[in-house]
Design an enzyme around this catalytic site. Structure first.
Site, PDB file in Angstrom:
ATOM      1  N   SER A 151      20.816  20.447  69.548  1.00 36.07           N
ATOM      2  CA  SER A 151      20.362  20.152  70.905  1.00 36.07           C
ATOM      3  C   SER A 151      21.452  20.546  71.899  1.00 36.07           C
ATOM      4  O   SER A 151      21.865  21.703  71.937  1.00 36.07           O
ATOM      5  CB  SER A 151      19.964  18.674  71.008  1.00 36.07           C
ATOM      6  N   GLU A 208      14.820  26.729  69.449  1.00 39.67           N
ATOM      7  CA  GLU A 208      13.970  25.542  69.551  1.00 39.67           C
ATOM      8  C   GLU A 208      14.268  24.875  70.873  1.00 39.67           C
ATOM      9  O   GLU A 208      15.224  25.229  71.559  1.00 39.67           O
ATOM     10  CB  GLU A 208      14.213  24.597  68.371  1.00 39.67           C
ATOM     11  N   HIS A 256      14.229  19.469  67.033  1.00 41.39           N
ATOM     12  CA  HIS A 256      13.783  18.131  67.423  1.00 41.39           C
ATOM     13  C   HIS A 256      12.469  17.795  66.712  1.00 41.39           C
ATOM     14  O   HIS A 256      11.403  17.733  67.326  1.00 41.39           O
ATOM     15  CB  HIS A 256      13.591  18.047  68.935  1.00 41.39           C
TER      16      HIS A 256
END
Length: 307
Positions: free
Chosen positions: A116, A212, A277
């Site tokens: 992330s 992502e 995620h």
């Protein structure tokens, strides 16, 4: 793009430092994550400012200087074998320029894990330290704490990396084919935000790019990809692996945009590859040479992620 230096695998009793380079960490989730690490026969130590909250900006885990100091101290501590991030959120870009990269390079290679917002550190560790890193679950992450597959895949990568040289996702081809290259990537919005910064790679040429994101509308994802395309950052990329798009718009709206933006690259693209995620997120090493097979939905590493 060259392959990077692989750190040593972990052994029972290894000391791992948990740091919070980004957002604030809920104490109960941190304790649960430490219990998982102890059950793996690891010796986790928590950096001093992990549970801090910034006095003005409540989306930060303490001040930029303290977050940077925690990471640098953990990395430069010769008794620490690995550094695991507690969670993502936001904040890494505020503290990367405060790190003493020469001192961290002198400390030698060790394992680094996160995803992330930690994408900015994956890029910095590649460009400044020349080091393989692991895009994987974080110690206080909800998905990690509640999902056995995420835990077991990370554990296998840390302790027995030769057993996970083939990463199989059950994904589907968006553009079929095979490709070879060095793995890199992470959160799409962070890669776009890193363009032009001191720690970003100049391009993804020769790479297998993993992408992502979370909680983004399709037009914003379109904008990030268009920015990377216009900047020439995607020129020469070998292939693309698409992970999760949790809390983004439905696939019926998202998929055509991904095909439109990535199809013109003329390289294999696989979607739903199971990292990021999502529940049961797979651990993907960055900086290793691998082969992507979109039909089989596999990423085969030339060598184990860790020595």
């Amino acid at each position: 793009m060259r392959e990077l230096t692989r750190p040593a695998r972990l052994a029972p009793g290894a000391r791992v430092a948990v740091v919070a380079p980004s957002g604030p960490v809920p104490e109960e989730r941190l304790e649960a994550g430490l219990d998982v690490l102890r059950a793996w026969d690891l010796d986790p130590v928590v950096a001093p400012h992990v549970l801090d909250r910034h006095g003005t900006f409540d989306y930060l885990a303490g001040t930029d200087a303290d977050r940077a100091a925690d990471l640098q101290a953990a990395w430069c501590d010769p008794s620490v074998d690995a550094v695991l991030c507690a969670r993502g959120g936001y904040g890494v870009q505020r503290m990367t320029d405060l790190l003493d990269w020469a001192a961290m390079r002198a400390a030698g290679p060790k394992v680094f894990v996160g995803f992330s917002d930690i994408t900015a550190l994956h890029e910095a560790f590649a460009t400044r330290l020349g080091l393989v890193t692991l895009h994987g679950p974080m110690a206080a992450g909800i998905d990690f704490l509640k999902n056995a597959r995420a835990q077991e895949h990370l554990k296998a990568t840390l302790f027995a990396p030769e057993t996970v040289r083939v990463i199989a996702s059950g994904g589907t081809p968006l553009v079929p084919g095979r490709a070879r290259g060095v793995t890199l990537g992470g959160c799409l919005c962070l890669l776009a935000a890193e363009l032009g910064t001191p720690h970003a790679r100049p391009s993804a040429r020769g790479g297998l790019l993993c992408l992502e994101d979370v909680g983004e509308e399709t037009y914003r994802l379109d904008r990030y990809l268009t920015q990377l395309l216009r900047a020439g950052w995607l020129d020469g990329v070998g292939g693309v692996l698409l992970g999760s798009w949790h809390a983004c718009e439905p696939s019926a709206r998202l998929r055509p945009m991904l095909a439109d933006r990535l199809g013109g690259l003329g390289v294999p693209v696989v979607e739903d590859f199971g990292f990021g995620h999502c529940e049961g997120a797979l651990t993907v090493p960055f900086g290793v040479t691998a082969e992507l097979d979109t039909d089989a939905a596999t990423l085969t590493l030339d060598r184990p992620a860790l020595r």
